[in-house]
Scaffold this motif. Structure first.
Motif, PDB file in Angstrom:
ATOM      1  N   ALA A 146       4.240  32.433  68.936  1.00 52.78           N
ATOM      2  CA  ALA A 146       5.974  32.011  69.522  1.00 52.78           C
ATOM      3  C   ALA A 146       6.740  32.302  71.571  1.00 52.78           C
ATOM      4  N   PRO A 147       7.130  31.042  71.571  1.00 50.68           N
ATOM      5  CA  PRO A 147       7.186  29.665  71.164  1.00 50.68           C
ATOM      6  C   PRO A 147       6.583  28.190  70.581  1.00 50.68           C
ATOM      7  N   ARG A 167      11.861  31.323  64.310  1.00 52.69           N
ATOM      8  CA  ARG A 167      11.639  30.068  64.268  1.00 52.69           C
ATOM      9  C   ARG A 167      10.777  29.689  64.305  1.00 52.69           C
ATOM     10  N   PHE A 168       8.983  30.439  64.639  1.00 49.70           N
ATOM     11  CA  PHE A 168       8.397  29.892  64.525  1.00 49.70           C
ATOM     12  C   PHE A 168       7.608  30.764  63.447  1.00 49.70           C
ATOM     13  N   SER A 169       7.524  31.736  62.780  1.00 49.98           N
ATOM     14  CA  SER A 169       7.001  32.244  61.234  1.00 49.98           C
ATOM     15  C   SER A 169       7.731  31.192  60.551  1.00 49.98           C
ATOM     16  N   ALA A 228      -0.513  32.839  59.282  1.00 50.90           N
ATOM     17  CA  ALA A 228      -1.363  32.958  57.484  1.00 50.90           C
ATOM     18  C   ALA A 228      -0.382  33.206  56.688  1.00 50.90           C
ATOM     19  N   ASN A 229      -0.798  32.033  55.217  1.00 50.64           N
ATOM     20  CA  ASN A 229       0.049  32.170  54.300  1.00 50.64           C
ATOM     21  C   ASN A 229       1.257  31.613  54.514  1.00 50.64           C
ATOM     22  N   GLY A 230       1.474  31.546  55.760  1.00 53.79           N
ATOM     23  CA  GLY A 230       3.174  31.111  55.428  1.00 53.79           C
ATOM     24  C   GLY A 230       3.953  32.133  55.742  1.00 53.79           C
ATOM     25  N   ASP A 231       3.395  33.892  56.352  1.00 48.82           N
ATOM     26  CA  ASP A 231       3.663  34.489  56.312  1.00 48.82           C
ATOM     27  C   ASP A 231       5.068  35.238  57.315  1.00 48.82           C
ATOM     28  N   THR A 232       6.103  35.434  56.699  1.00 47.44           N
ATOM     29  CA  THR A 232       7.585  35.317  58.271  1.00 47.44           C
ATOM     30  C   THR A 232       7.870  36.714  58.169  1.00 47.44           C
ATOM     31  N   GLY A 233       9.181  37.383  58.980  1.00 48.07           N
ATOM     32  CA  GLY A 233       8.699  38.648  59.147  1.00 48.07           C
ATOM     33  C   GLY A 233      10.514  38.634  58.891  1.00 48.07           C
ATOM     34  N   ASP A 234      10.910  38.292  57.423  1.00 46.95           N
ATOM     35  CA  ASP A 234      12.424  38.141  57.273  1.00 46.95           C
ATOM     36  C   ASP A 234      12.120  39.445  56.391  1.00 46.95           C
ATOM     37  N   MET A 235      11.576  39.904  55.931  1.00 45.39           N
ATOM     38  CA  MET A 235      10.940  41.135  54.790  1.00 45.39           C
ATOM     39  C   MET A 235      10.808  42.821  55.541  1.00 45.39           C
ATOM     40  N   ALA A 236       9.882  41.282  56.572  1.00 44.90           N
ATOM     41  CA  ALA A 236       8.701  42.982  57.078  1.00 44.90           C
ATOM     42  C   ALA A 236       8.387  43.895  56.410  1.00 44.90           C
ATOM     43  N   ASP A 250       1.650  49.255  58.037  1.00 34.93           N
ATOM     44  CA  ASP A 250       0.618  48.182  57.644  1.00 34.93           C
ATOM     45  C   ASP A 250       2.135  47.064  57.870  1.00 34.93           C
ATOM     46  N   ASN A 251       1.620  45.968  58.646  1.00 33.32           N
ATOM     47  CA  ASN A 251       3.288  45.276  59.199  1.00 33.32           C
ATOM     48  C   ASN A 251       3.313  43.811  59.247  1.00 33.32           C
ATOM     49  N   PHE A 252       3.839  43.061  59.712  1.00 30.66           N
ATOM     50  CA  PHE A 252       3.572  41.695  59.584  1.00 30.66           C
ATOM     51  C   PHE A 252       3.110  41.366  61.435  1.00 30.66           C
ATOM     52  N   GLU A 253       1.531  41.579  61.388  1.00 29.77           N
ATOM     53  CA  GLU A 253       1.170  41.257  62.325  1.00 29.77           C
ATOM     54  C   GLU A 253       0.643  39.972  63.092  1.00 29.77           C
ATOM     55  N   TRP A 254       1.682  39.212  63.063  1.00 28.60           N
ATOM     56  CA  TRP A 254       1.804  37.909  64.317  1.00 28.60           C
ATOM     57  C   TRP A 254       1.665  37.259  63.740  1.00 28.60           C
ATOM     58  N   ALA A 255       0.844  35.983  63.526  1.00 27.90           N
ATOM     59  CA  ALA A 255       0.319  34.701  63.616  1.00 27.90           C
ATOM     60  C   ALA A 255      -0.652  35.194  62.556  1.00 27.90           C
ATOM     61  N   GLU A 256      -1.329  36.368  62.024  1.00 33.08           N
ATOM     62  CA  GLU A 256      -2.198  36.686  60.932  1.00 33.08           C
ATOM     63  C   GLU A 256      -1.344  37.255  59.853  1.00 33.08           C
TER      64      GLU A 256
END
Length: 478
Positions: A212-213, A68-70, A77-85, A433-439
């Motif tokens: 999040a949240p 929800r948050f991403s 940042a950059n509108g990234d999400t963890g959909d694929m990670a 190298d992964n999804f670094e939360w808000a970064e």
């Protein structure tokens, strides 16, 4: 974790090391030598589900607060999400192979609560548990110990809709979830972490609204800390009761970072103590000592019901310590607790995220655990750094800064062990190298580079360096 006496002692030691010309290395063995670790020292790595798994809408997984948050505009940042990670859900065998080739002997992964219980409670999603079943078997087939962590920030959105960590009922829901996962994996997984960094979840997710949240407010922050502490205690007690004779080791993972007054000034010391109470001791003290820190005692008294502290104070078989740097604090009227970050001492190295590089701060934490908290068995469950990775002539990332960061922190821990610290293992943050939360994906902590288009994995120089550390069970001093 910074009493006045400890601060003065540590500050003097840091100044002495600086005058000797090189921090931790000045205390290490002679140039060109290897600093060995005890036989049986456990080397491995840590990751977390939302940061690497992807497959957020596959096989019955429910949405998490980070989904929800991403997806909310401007949060990441950059509108990234963890959909694929990192697509670990489909590529876990490849990732386990990478661990095995480096000689790693432990893998701390987190179980995604919404993958197992899409609504947070109630019906179990068998396909979700099946994934962790396969992962556990794959690890054991390569002689790697599975270390499940039951919560690493991806709370089911269905539970957030009921108040999340502001609702005391979640303590029971978490305990039920813990028993569900342990019932499936507990015949093979023996080391169990309850939570990852509850203070960080509360501060950034329920206090500052940066994670999040996205909730804000001092009271919300403290309530989220207390509720997580309560849930952790309930889960520890439940698993201990269920695990008789199964050889389980039960613990939890805390972010512990020394809080120093900016410039060493007396005027900044109360701010550093307050932030120490919020970040470190609000989770550590009730777990180990059964009390909340004095600076926050009145706040927590309003949230604590009879029996809560007895529930929270549980025996643990290990404490996971996540360490990155010190926190340099000064008064800030706009801060959540009247404090704010300031600059570290002049000349302090920085990572690409502008975090100070202060390996002696880790030794400071370990000394404080030894002196004031009974010297529990400690595993360094996260330590690593973001740097701007550049591909070298070899065609891969030659990340000398990351190698230096890891080396210096390992040497700091080894020195603390010489002085009696009870450190049993090291789990690098992180494999990929992964999804670094808000970064988002603009930060790189991994030993392995991940191509964002193809998901191809390419080990960095730090991967080979770490493999050599594991093979030799020792850290080179240069």
């Amino acid at each position: 974790m910074m009493r006045r006496r400890t601060f003065l002692k540590a500050a003097a030691a840091t100044a002495t090391l600086a005058s000797m010309g090189g921090g931790v290395q000045a205390l290490a063995a002679p140039k060109g030598s290897l600093r060995g670790f005890p036989d049986g020292f456990l080397w491995g790595c840590s990751t977390s589900a939302y940061q690497i798994e992807g497959a957020v809408a596959e096989d019955g997984r429910g949405p998490s607060v980070w989904d929800r948050f991403s997806h909310a505009y401007g949060r990441v940042a950059n509108g990234d999400t963890g959909d694929m990670a990192c697509d670990h859900y489909h590529r876990y065998q490849e990732d386990v192979d990478l661990m095995a080739k480096a000689g790693m002997r432990a893998y701390r992964f987190s179980v995604a609560w919404p993958r197992v219980l899409p609504e947070g409670t109630g019906a179990v999603n068998a396909k979700g548990l099946d994934f962790y079943d396969r992962l556990t078997d794959a690890l054991l087939a390569r002689n790697i110990e599975p270390w499940p962590c039951l919560f690493h920030w991806d709370l089911p959105q269905a539970l957030q809709d009921k108040g999340g960590w502001l609702n005391r009922d979640i303590a029971g829901w978490f305990s039920d979830y813990a028993l569900t996962v342990a019932a499936r994996l507990g015949d093979r997984a023996k080391s169990w972490a309850m939570l990852n960094e509850p203070s960080v979840v509360a501060i950034f997710g329920y206090g500052m609204g940066l994670h999040a949240p996205g909730v804000t407010g001092r009271t919300h922050c403290l309530k989220a800390i207390h509720t997580q502490n309560l849930a952790q205690g309930r889960a520890l007690a439940a698993l201990r009761a269920a695990g008789g004779g199964k050889g389980w080791k039960l613990g939890t993972v805390l972010s512990l970072q020394p809080s120093w007054p900016v410039g060493g000034l007396d005027a900044n010391y109360p701010a550093s103590q307050m932030w120490d109470a919020v970040w470190n001791r609000a989770c550590l003290d009730p777990l180990i000592k059964g009390v909340y820190p004095e600076e926050l005692a009145a706040d927590f008294a309003a949230l604590t019901k009879p029996g809560d502290l007895e529930t929270i104070r549980q025996p643990i078989d290990f404490l996971g310590v996540n360490y990155y740097s010190r926190m340099h604090q000064q008064p800030d009227p706009q801060g959540l607790f009247g404090t704010g970050y300031g600059s570290p001492p002049e000349g302090t190295r920085r990572t690409a995220m502008d975090w100070p590089v202060e390996p002696d701060g880790l030794a400071e934490i370990l000394a404080e655990l030894q002196e004031s908290y009974g010297n529990p068995p400690v595993y360094i469950t996260e330590n690593g750094a973001d740097y701007v990775d550049e591909v070298g002539p070899s065609g891969r990332v030659e990340d000398r800064d990351r190698i230096a960061y890891l080396r210096d922190h390992m040497l700091a821990a080894r020195k603390a062990m010489d002085d009696g610290a009870n450190v049993r293992g090291w789990l690098v943050w992180t494999l990929l190298d992964n999804f670094e939360w808000a970064e988002g994906y603009r930060r790189h902590f991994g030993l392995v580079q991940v191509d964002r288009k193809t998901m191809a994995r390419t080990p960095k120089a730090s991967y080979d360096w770490y493999a050599k550390v594991i093979r030799k069970n020792g850290v080179p001093t240069v």
